[in-house]
Scaffold this motif. Sequence first.
Motif, PDB file in Angstrom:
ATOM      1  N   SER A  18      61.109 -22.739  25.213  1.00  0.00           N
ATOM      2  CA  SER A  18      61.580 -21.358  25.080  1.00  0.00           C
ATOM      3  C   SER A  18      62.182 -21.112  23.708  1.00  0.00           C
ATOM      4  O   SER A  18      61.952 -20.067  23.081  1.00  0.00           O
ATOM      5  CB  SER A  18      62.614 -21.047  26.167  1.00  0.00           C
ATOM      6  OG  SER A  18      62.034 -21.124  27.451  1.00  0.00           O
ATOM      7  N   ASN A  21      59.388 -21.093  21.113  1.00  0.00           N
ATOM      8  CA  ASN A  21      58.576 -19.885  21.300  1.00  0.00           C
ATOM      9  C   ASN A  21      59.274 -18.667  20.701  1.00  0.00           C
ATOM     10  O   ASN A  21      58.640 -17.816  20.071  1.00  0.00           O
ATOM     11  CB  ASN A  21      58.305 -19.646  22.787  1.00  0.00           C
ATOM     12  CG  ASN A  21      57.281 -20.604  23.364  1.00  0.00           C
ATOM     13  OD1 ASN A  21      56.482 -21.195  22.624  1.00  0.00           O
ATOM     14  ND2 ASN A  21      57.303 -20.781  24.676  1.00  0.00           N
ATOM     15  N   GLU A  22      60.587 -18.584  20.900  1.00  0.00           N
ATOM     16  CA  GLU A  22      61.342 -17.468  20.328  1.00  0.00           C
ATOM     17  C   GLU A  22      61.374 -17.561  18.805  1.00  0.00           C
ATOM     18  O   GLU A  22      61.245 -16.550  18.105  1.00  0.00           O
ATOM     19  CB  GLU A  22      62.772 -17.455  20.884  1.00  0.00           C
ATOM     20  CG  GLU A  22      63.693 -16.394  20.285  1.00  0.00           C
ATOM     21  CD  GLU A  22      63.222 -14.958  20.494  1.00  0.00           C
ATOM     22  OE1 GLU A  22      63.800 -14.053  19.863  1.00  0.00           O
ATOM     23  OE2 GLU A  22      62.278 -14.739  21.294  1.00  0.00           O
ATOM     24  N   SER A  24      59.101 -18.875  16.942  1.00  0.00           N
ATOM     25  CA  SER A  24      57.763 -18.461  16.511  1.00  0.00           C
ATOM     26  C   SER A  24      57.627 -16.942  16.536  1.00  0.00           C
ATOM     27  O   SER A  24      57.071 -16.335  15.609  1.00  0.00           O
ATOM     28  CB  SER A  24      56.704 -19.096  17.413  1.00  0.00           C
ATOM     29  OG  SER A  24      55.411 -18.654  17.067  1.00  0.00           O
ATOM     30  N   ARG A  25      58.158 -16.319  17.591  1.00  0.00           N
ATOM     31  CA  ARG A  25      58.101 -14.859  17.683  1.00  0.00           C
ATOM     32  C   ARG A  25      58.848 -14.214  16.531  1.00  0.00           C
ATOM     33  O   ARG A  25      58.354 -13.264  15.902  1.00  0.00           O
ATOM     34  CB  ARG A  25      58.705 -14.376  19.008  1.00  0.00           C
ATOM     35  CG  ARG A  25      58.621 -12.855  19.196  1.00  0.00           C
ATOM     36  CD  ARG A  25      59.629 -12.328  20.170  1.00  0.00           C
ATOM     37  NE  ARG A  25      60.998 -12.446  19.687  1.00  0.00           N
ATOM     38  CZ  ARG A  25      61.542 -11.630  18.774  1.00  0.00           C
ATOM     39  NH1 ARG A  25      60.840 -10.672  18.221  1.00  0.00           N
ATOM     40  NH2 ARG A  25      62.801 -11.804  18.396  1.00  0.00           N
ATOM     41  N   VAL A  26      60.043 -14.747  16.246  1.00  0.00           N
ATOM     42  CA  VAL A  26      60.866 -14.194  15.171  1.00  0.00           C
ATOM     43  C   VAL A  26      60.139 -14.287  13.830  1.00  0.00           C
ATOM     44  O   VAL A  26      60.117 -13.331  13.042  1.00  0.00           O
ATOM     45  CB  VAL A  26      62.222 -14.931  15.116  1.00  0.00           C
ATOM     46  CG1 VAL A  26      62.959 -14.636  13.815  1.00  0.00           C
ATOM     47  CG2 VAL A  26      63.077 -14.550  16.313  1.00  0.00           C
ATOM     48  N   THR A  28      56.888 -14.549  13.220  1.00  0.00           N
ATOM     49  CA  THR A  28      55.683 -13.720  13.134  1.00  0.00           C
ATOM     50  C   THR A  28      55.998 -12.229  13.170  1.00  0.00           C
ATOM     51  O   THR A  28      55.130 -11.409  12.864  1.00  0.00           O
ATOM     52  CB  THR A  28      54.698 -14.055  14.271  1.00  0.00           C
ATOM     53  OG1 THR A  28      55.360 -13.926  15.528  1.00  0.00           O
ATOM     54  CG2 THR A  28      54.168 -15.479  14.122  1.00  0.00           C
ATOM     55  N   ALA A  29      57.247 -11.896  13.513  1.00  0.00           N
ATOM     56  CA  ALA A  29      57.637 -10.479  13.576  1.00  0.00           C
ATOM     57  C   ALA A  29      58.368 -10.013  12.320  1.00  0.00           C
ATOM     58  O   ALA A  29      58.896  -8.899  12.284  1.00  0.00           O
ATOM     59  CB  ALA A  29      58.520 -10.233  14.801  1.00  0.00           C
ATOM     60  N   ARG A  31      59.239  -8.300   8.982  1.00  0.00           N
ATOM     61  CA  ARG A  31      58.727  -7.081   8.362  1.00  0.00           C
ATOM     62  C   ARG A  31      59.165  -7.027   6.901  1.00  0.00           C
ATOM     63  O   ARG A  31      60.294  -7.393   6.570  1.00  0.00           O
ATOM     64  CB  ARG A  31      59.235  -5.845   9.107  1.00  0.00           C
ATOM     65  CG  ARG A  31      58.712  -5.757  10.546  1.00  0.00           C
ATOM     66  CD  ARG A  31      57.218  -5.487  10.574  1.00  0.00           C
ATOM     67  NE  ARG A  31      56.669  -5.472  11.928  1.00  0.00           N
ATOM     68  CZ  ARG A  31      56.076  -6.508  12.504  1.00  0.00           C
ATOM     69  NH1 ARG A  31      55.967  -7.656  11.851  1.00  0.00           N
ATOM     70  NH2 ARG A  31      55.595  -6.419  13.728  1.00  0.00           N
ATOM     71  N   ASN A 175      63.637  -9.679  12.817  1.00  0.00           N
ATOM     72  CA  ASN A 175      64.000  -8.933  14.015  1.00  0.00           C
ATOM     73  C   ASN A 175      64.615  -9.857  15.076  1.00  0.00           C
ATOM     74  O   ASN A 175      63.966 -10.241  16.051  1.00  0.00           O
ATOM     75  CB  ASN A 175      62.772  -8.224  14.578  1.00  0.00           C
ATOM     76  CG  ASN A 175      63.105  -7.347  15.762  1.00  0.00           C
ATOM     77  OD1 ASN A 175      64.265  -7.015  15.995  1.00  0.00           O
ATOM     78  ND2 ASN A 175      62.097  -6.952  16.511  1.00  0.00           N
ATOM     79  N   SER A 176      65.881 -10.220  14.872  1.00  0.00           N
ATOM     80  CA  SER A 176      66.627 -11.036  15.833  1.00  0.00           C
ATOM     81  C   SER A 176      68.105 -10.776  15.607  1.00  0.00           C
ATOM     82  O   SER A 176      68.532 -10.462  14.494  1.00  0.00           O
ATOM     83  CB  SER A 176      66.327 -12.525  15.646  1.00  0.00           C
ATOM     84  OG  SER A 176      67.141 -13.317  16.503  1.00  0.00           O
TER      85      SER A 176
END
Length: 205
Positions: A18, A21-22, A24-26, A28-29, A31, A175-176
């Motif tokens: 988890s 995965n988070e 990785s999300r951060v 790839t997100a 900006r 974005n976190s």
Amino acid sequence: MSVLKGVVEATPADPISSYFNELSRVLTAVRVSDAEGRPLDLSAGFEWVADAAREAHNAGKKVVLIGNGGSAAVASHHAIEFLKNGGIRATALNDSAALTCLSNDFGYANVFSEQLKAHGIPGDVLIAISSSGQSVNILKAVETARASSMKVVTLSGFQPDNLLRGRGDVNFYVNSNQYGFVEVAHHALIQAILDLYVFPRRPAK
């Protein structure tokens, strides 16, 4: 999954999976935007920073990195990376004597801006790092850099409308709202710029 007395129970999510995965999300997100808030491709943002750093060095200027706490550690690490491995003049403004002296005399809000008044020159590149994007001393340093005709790169996180985001020529937003993820992302972003766009191409092994 597990079965207990005929009842099927869901296995709790693996906390390690988890976490990554988070992360990785951060990553790839992320900006990127320019000074007018127009979105940029990540590659365009990376290339802008690398070109600005090279141009500064070739003109006898430097890259200056600033941050507080964990962001200060990121600033120090990458000042050495720019200098040693990238061959680009760079420094981080977090010497303990300077910080304690200037905070004592001018207040902590001015520890970076006062140093930039003395050391910043037109054509330098400021990389301003703040997880929250709300640190007053970072914001004041950006103002000073602008007044000194320095180029500015920002890295921020937390709220998308934080005060730092949008104040640079190029702005990276993570974005976190968790410090650990934002700081790791900032570290990875600068390292990627160095590895992909600044360091000499290394022969494949």
